[in-house]
Scaffold this motif. Structure first.
Motif, mmCIF file in Angstrom:
data_model
loop_
_atom_site.group_PDB
_atom_site.id
_atom_site.type_symbol
_atom_site.label_atom_id
_atom_site.label_comp_id
_atom_site.label_asym_id
_atom_site.label_seq_id
_atom_site.Cartn_x
_atom_site.Cartn_y
_atom_site.Cartn_z
ATOM 1 N N THR A 144 0.832 -1.213 0.000
ATOM 2 C CA THR A 144 0.000 0.000 0.000
ATOM 3 C C THR A 144 0.863 1.257 0.000
ATOM 4 O OG1 THR A 144 -1.734 -1.180 1.208
ATOM 5 C CG2 THR A 144 -1.822 1.220 1.226
ATOM 6 N N LEU A 145 1.919 1.271 0.802
ATOM 7 C CA LEU A 145 2.789 2.445 0.869
ATOM 8 C C LEU A 145 3.533 2.674 -0.444
ATOM 9 C CD1 LEU A 145 4.297 1.973 4.452
ATOM 10 C CD2 LEU A 145 2.374 3.406 3.775
ATOM 11 N N ALA A 146 3.879 1.579 -1.123
ATOM 12 C CA ALA A 146 4.630 1.695 -2.376
ATOM 13 C C ALA A 146 3.729 1.827 -3.595
ATOM 14 C CB ALA A 146 5.541 0.485 -2.545
ATOM 15 N N ALA A 147 2.416 1.878 -3.426
ATOM 16 C CA ALA A 147 1.480 1.918 -4.554
ATOM 17 C C ALA A 147 1.727 3.097 -5.499
ATOM 18 C CB ALA A 147 0.044 1.940 -4.034
ATOM 19 N N PRO A 148 2.000 4.322 -5.019
ATOM 20 C CA PRO A 148 2.241 5.427 -5.974
ATOM 21 C C PRO A 148 3.404 5.154 -6.919
ATOM 22 C CG PRO A 148 1.870 6.284 -3.768
ATOM 23 C CD PRO A 148 1.999 4.806 -3.626
ATOM 24 N N PHE A 149 4.447 4.523 -6.416
ATOM 25 C CA PHE A 149 5.611 4.236 -7.253
ATOM 26 C C PHE A 149 5.309 3.112 -8.246
ATOM 27 C CE2 PHE A 149 7.050 6.026 -3.278
ATOM 28 C CZ PHE A 149 7.951 6.984 -3.687
ATOM 29 N N ILE A 150 4.504 2.156 -7.839
ATOM 30 C CA ILE A 150 4.117 1.089 -8.757
ATOM 31 C C ILE A 150 3.252 1.652 -9.889
ATOM 32 C CG2 ILE A 150 2.853 -1.092 -8.944
ATOM 33 C CD1 ILE A 150 3.616 -1.648 -6.053
ATOM 34 N N ILE A 151 2.326 2.541 -9.558
ATOM 35 C CA ILE A 151 1.488 3.170 -10.594
ATOM 36 C C ILE A 151 2.345 3.984 -11.554
ATOM 37 C CG2 ILE A 151 -0.353 4.853 -10.975
ATOM 38 C CD1 ILE A 151 -1.534 3.984 -8.280
ATOM 39 N N LEU A 152 3.320 4.731 -10.997
ATOM 40 C CA LEU A 152 4.228 5.498 -11.857
ATOM 41 C C LEU A 152 5.013 4.583 -12.782
ATOM 42 C CD1 LEU A 152 5.677 8.156 -12.626
ATOM 43 C CD2 LEU A 152 7.277 7.687 -10.745
ATOM 44 N N SER A 153 5.468 3.446 -12.269
ATOM 45 C CA SER A 153 6.232 2.514 -13.090
ATOM 46 C C SER A 153 5.382 1.932 -14.221
ATOM 47 C CB SER A 153 6.789 1.391 -12.211
ATOM 48 O OG SER A 153 7.476 0.431 -12.978
ATOM 49 N N VAL A 154 4.135 1.595 -13.912
ATOM 50 C CA VAL A 154 3.242 1.052 -14.948
ATOM 51 C C VAL A 154 3.001 2.090 -16.035
ATOM 52 C CG1 VAL A 154 0.904 0.215 -15.399
ATOM 53 C CG2 VAL A 154 2.155 -0.611 -13.408
ATOM 54 N N LEU A 155 2.716 3.327 -15.644
ATOM 55 C CA LEU A 155 2.487 4.378 -16.632
ATOM 56 C C LEU A 155 3.738 4.648 -17.464
ATOM 57 C CD1 LEU A 155 0.402 6.899 -14.471
ATOM 58 C CD2 LEU A 155 -0.437 5.284 -16.189
ATOM 59 N N TYR A 156 4.891 4.635 -16.797
ATOM 60 C CA TYR A 156 6.151 4.877 -17.512
ATOM 61 C C TYR A 156 6.414 3.790 -18.550
ATOM 62 C CZ TYR A 156 11.194 4.448 -18.197
ATOM 63 O OH TYR A 156 12.437 4.283 -18.748
ATOM 64 N N ASN A 157 6.253 2.539 -18.162
ATOM 65 C CA ASN A 157 6.515 1.452 -19.103
ATOM 66 C C ASN A 157 5.495 1.418 -20.237
ATOM 67 O OD1 ASN A 157 8.859 -0.363 -18.066
ATOM 68 N ND2 ASN A 157 7.667 0.087 -16.225
ATOM 69 N N ALA A 158 4.243 1.770 -19.939
ATOM 70 C CA ALA A 158 3.239 1.831 -21.003
ATOM 71 C C ALA A 158 3.565 2.940 -21.993
ATOM 72 C CB ALA A 158 1.858 2.050 -20.398
ATOM 73 N N ALA A 159 3.952 4.100 -21.485
ATOM 74 C CA ALA A 159 4.317 5.200 -22.373
ATOM 75 C C ALA A 159 5.571 4.867 -23.169
ATOM 76 C CB ALA A 159 4.541 6.467 -21.552
ATOM 77 N N LEU A 160 6.524 4.200 -22.531
ATOM 78 C CA LEU A 160 7.753 3.823 -23.223
ATOM 79 C C LEU A 160 7.473 2.833 -24.347
ATOM 80 C CD1 LEU A 160 10.525 4.970 -22.427
ATOM 81 C CD2 LEU A 160 11.068 2.743 -21.440
#
Length: 256
Positions: A185-201
């Motif tokens: 739960t605490l790391a959720a913002p970073f996981i969401i950022l990683s998913v968006l980054y990899n999708a955009a990449l």
């Protein structure tokens, strides 16, 4: 002399009572966040355990003095076991914060930054979160909450009695599950950022195959991870300290 003779049994009982409380307090203090860290000298830990003992001893009911070696051994084993169980339960919150920092660092490609420094090897994000969490916990009265927890523990774990193995194991599994749930739960913002980054990449790479998107995207995810750490750290630490406060207030409550 008559008054001294009457005082000696009371003094002996008080000393034994304090010793029995010290066993549980020392076990909990050795695992307590901030007070029980590996970087804290053993003499400081001993002083802290004695201070907690002086606070807790008058607040708990007196126990009878054991009349044989078997009773003394039972008191020692039960008190140490109870203290370690509660101490490990509190320590799992530090594990949750450390795991959250590791997940966040891996998600933002920062896992190798200062990963080998310190007592427990972990990424720099983990150090930032743990130091901030420990400072926040101490500032919000961790010592007072810990003393209240120790006093409350005698209602759930009576002195001189072993807790049923089935109950203790079920409680321990629930605490471990809560620790990893809290970490994710605490790391959720970073996981969401990683998913968006990899999708955009992936979309950029599909549209422009000739572009080395990895070289372009690496600085972006690094800067984004650091900026997100700056913005989300207050919320992450507040959620973490609230979860630990709920545990300290009632360690045997049902895990949400």
């Amino acid at each position: 002399m008559i008054g001294l003779a009457q005082l000696l049994p009371l003094l002996s009982e008080s000393l034994w009572h304090g010793f029995a409380v010290f066993l549980r307090v020392a076990a909990i203090t050795s695992m307590l966040p901030a007070f029980g860290e590996q970087t804290v000298p053993a003499r400081i830990k001993l002083v802290l355990a004695l201070a907690f003992t002086l606070i807790v001893t008058p607040a708990v009911a007196a126990i009878p003095i054991p009349v044989n070696f078997g009773d003394t051994t039972l008191i020692i084993l039960t008190e140490i076991a109870a203290g370690l169980a509660l101490g490990i339960g509190i320590r799992l919150f530090i594990l949750a914060l450390q795991t959250a920092g590791t997940i966040a660092a891996n998600a933002t490609s920062l896992s190798q930054v200062f990963g080998g420094a310190g007592v427990d090897p972990m990424p720099a994000m983990g150090y930032v979160l743990i130091i901030g969490g420990l400072a926040l916990a101490v500032m919000t009265g961790l010592h007072v909450k810990a003393a209240e927890l120790i006093i409350l523990s005698y209602d759930f774990m009576p002195m001189g009695q072993f807790t049923a193995g089935s109950v203790l194991s079920e409680w321990g599994v629930a605490q471990v599950a809560r620790a990893f749930t809290l970490a994710f739960t605490l790391a959720a913002p970073f996981i969401i950022l990683s998913v968006l980054y990899n999708a955009a990449l992936g979309a950029i790479n599909k549209a422009m195959p000739q572009l080395m998107v990895a070289f372009v995207g690496a600085p972006v995810i690094t800067a984004g991870g650091l900026f997100l750490l700056l913005v989300s750290s207050p919320l992450i630490l507040s959620v973490w300290v609230q979860a630990m406060d709920r545990f300290l207030a009632n360690p045997f409550a049902a895990v949400p």
